[in-house]
Motif scaffolding. Structure first.
Motif, mmCIF file in Angstrom:
data_model
loop_
_atom_site.group_PDB
_atom_site.id
_atom_site.type_symbol
_atom_site.label_atom_id
_atom_site.label_comp_id
_atom_site.label_asym_id
_atom_site.label_seq_id
_atom_site.Cartn_x
_atom_site.Cartn_y
_atom_site.Cartn_z
ATOM 1 N N THR A 1 0.725 -1.105 -0.133
ATOM 2 C CA THR A 1 -0.017 0.035 0.023
ATOM 3 C C THR A 1 0.761 1.191 -0.101
ATOM 4 N N ASP A 2 1.976 1.348 0.947
ATOM 5 C CA ASP A 2 2.833 2.427 0.672
ATOM 6 C C ASP A 2 3.466 2.736 -0.649
ATOM 7 N N SER A 3 3.750 1.703 -1.187
ATOM 8 C CA SER A 3 4.397 1.769 -2.534
ATOM 9 C C SER A 3 3.529 2.112 -3.526
ATOM 10 N N LEU A 4 2.370 1.966 -3.408
ATOM 11 C CA LEU A 4 1.313 2.220 -4.593
ATOM 12 C C LEU A 4 1.114 3.691 -4.249
ATOM 13 N N GLN A 5 0.941 3.951 -3.020
ATOM 14 C CA GLN A 5 0.472 5.536 -2.668
ATOM 15 C C GLN A 5 1.639 6.432 -3.042
ATOM 16 N N ASN A 6 2.900 5.910 -2.701
ATOM 17 C CA ASN A 6 3.942 6.659 -3.812
ATOM 18 C C ASN A 6 4.063 6.932 -5.226
ATOM 19 N N LEU A 7 3.749 5.680 -5.723
ATOM 20 C CA LEU A 7 3.568 5.620 -7.182
ATOM 21 C C LEU A 7 2.545 6.818 -7.674
ATOM 22 N N PHE A 8 1.445 6.860 -6.797
ATOM 23 C CA PHE A 8 0.277 7.446 -7.222
ATOM 24 C C PHE A 8 0.088 9.101 -6.818
ATOM 25 N N GLU A 9 1.327 9.271 -6.235
ATOM 26 C CA GLU A 9 1.423 10.705 -5.688
ATOM 27 C C GLU A 9 1.115 11.657 -6.654
ATOM 28 N N GLY A 10 0.299 12.742 -6.713
ATOM 29 C CA GLY A 10 0.012 13.496 -7.643
ATOM 30 C C GLY A 10 -1.027 12.966 -9.017
ATOM 31 N N GLU A 11 -1.677 11.999 -8.661
ATOM 32 C CA GLU A 11 -2.532 11.334 -9.657
ATOM 33 C C GLU A 11 -3.804 11.223 -8.702
ATOM 34 N N ASP A 12 -4.678 12.395 -9.381
ATOM 35 C CA ASP A 12 -5.923 12.440 -8.439
ATOM 36 C C ASP A 12 -7.062 11.430 -8.640
ATOM 37 N N SER A 13 -6.950 10.808 -9.812
ATOM 38 C CA SER A 13 -7.854 9.754 -10.037
ATOM 39 C C SER A 13 -7.475 8.249 -9.603
ATOM 40 N N ALA A 14 -6.454 8.093 -8.967
ATOM 41 C CA ALA A 14 -6.276 6.852 -8.502
ATOM 42 C C ALA A 14 -6.782 6.228 -7.234
ATOM 43 N N ARG A 15 -7.184 5.320 -6.975
ATOM 44 C CA ARG A 15 -8.064 4.889 -5.604
ATOM 45 C C ARG A 15 -7.350 3.245 -5.385
ATOM 46 N N ILE A 16 -7.256 3.549 -4.110
ATOM 47 C CA ILE A 16 -6.866 2.064 -3.535
ATOM 48 C C ILE A 16 -7.912 1.656 -2.461
ATOM 49 N N VAL A 17 -8.382 0.232 -2.630
ATOM 50 C CA VAL A 17 -9.437 -0.235 -1.687
ATOM 51 C C VAL A 17 -8.878 -1.691 -1.215
ATOM 52 N N ILE A 18 -8.917 -1.879 0.059
ATOM 53 C CA ILE A 18 -8.384 -2.940 0.694
ATOM 54 C C ILE A 18 -9.597 -3.572 1.612
ATOM 55 N N SER A 19 -9.646 -5.077 1.312
ATOM 56 C CA SER A 19 -10.940 -5.664 1.731
ATOM 57 C C SER A 19 -10.342 -7.103 2.480
ATOM 58 N N PRO A 20 -10.869 -7.507 3.526
ATOM 59 C CA PRO A 20 -10.422 -8.624 4.368
ATOM 60 C C PRO A 20 -10.877 -9.832 3.485
ATOM 61 N N VAL A 21 -10.248 -10.876 3.473
ATOM 62 C CA VAL A 21 -10.600 -12.242 2.911
ATOM 63 C C VAL A 21 -10.503 -13.267 3.845
ATOM 64 N N ASP A 22 -11.528 -14.136 3.762
ATOM 65 C CA ASP A 22 -11.579 -15.399 4.691
ATOM 66 C C ASP A 22 -11.026 -16.567 3.637
ATOM 67 N N ALA A 23 -10.074 -17.044 3.813
ATOM 68 C CA ALA A 23 -9.289 -18.219 3.032
ATOM 69 C C ALA A 23 -8.848 -19.277 3.534
#
Length: 76
Positions: free
Chosen positions: A54-76
């Motif tokens: 998540t930290d790496s993705l946020q750094n990649l998208f710095e300045g990108e207003d249209s990028a979104r990250i959603v995190i959901s738990p998974v039972d596996a």
């Protein structure tokens, strides 16, 4: 286990996939909604790798207003 979904400009797809592989994503799949220049990428990520990815993705998208990250738990 977490499902990390990223919606971002399609120009970042190769980089996002490489990040997922680097951080140990168990699976990844992508699609391009509505034929736009955006891509939706979902990655199944172990809990211990989620924050670093998540930290790496946020750094990649710095300045990108249209990028979104959603995190959901998974039972596996």
């Amino acid at each position: 286990m977490r499902l990390v979904e990223v919606v971002a400009p399609s120009k970042h797809l190769d980089t996002m996939l490489a990040m997922g592989k680097f951080y140990g994503a168990l699976d990844a799949w992508a699609g391009q909604p509505d034929g736009s220049d955006r891509v939706s990428l979902r990655m199944l990520v172990p809990d211990e790798a989620r924050q670093a990815l998540t930290d790496s993705l946020q750094n990649l998208f710095e300045g990108e207003d249209s990028a979104r990250i959603v995190i959901s738990p998974v039972d596996a």
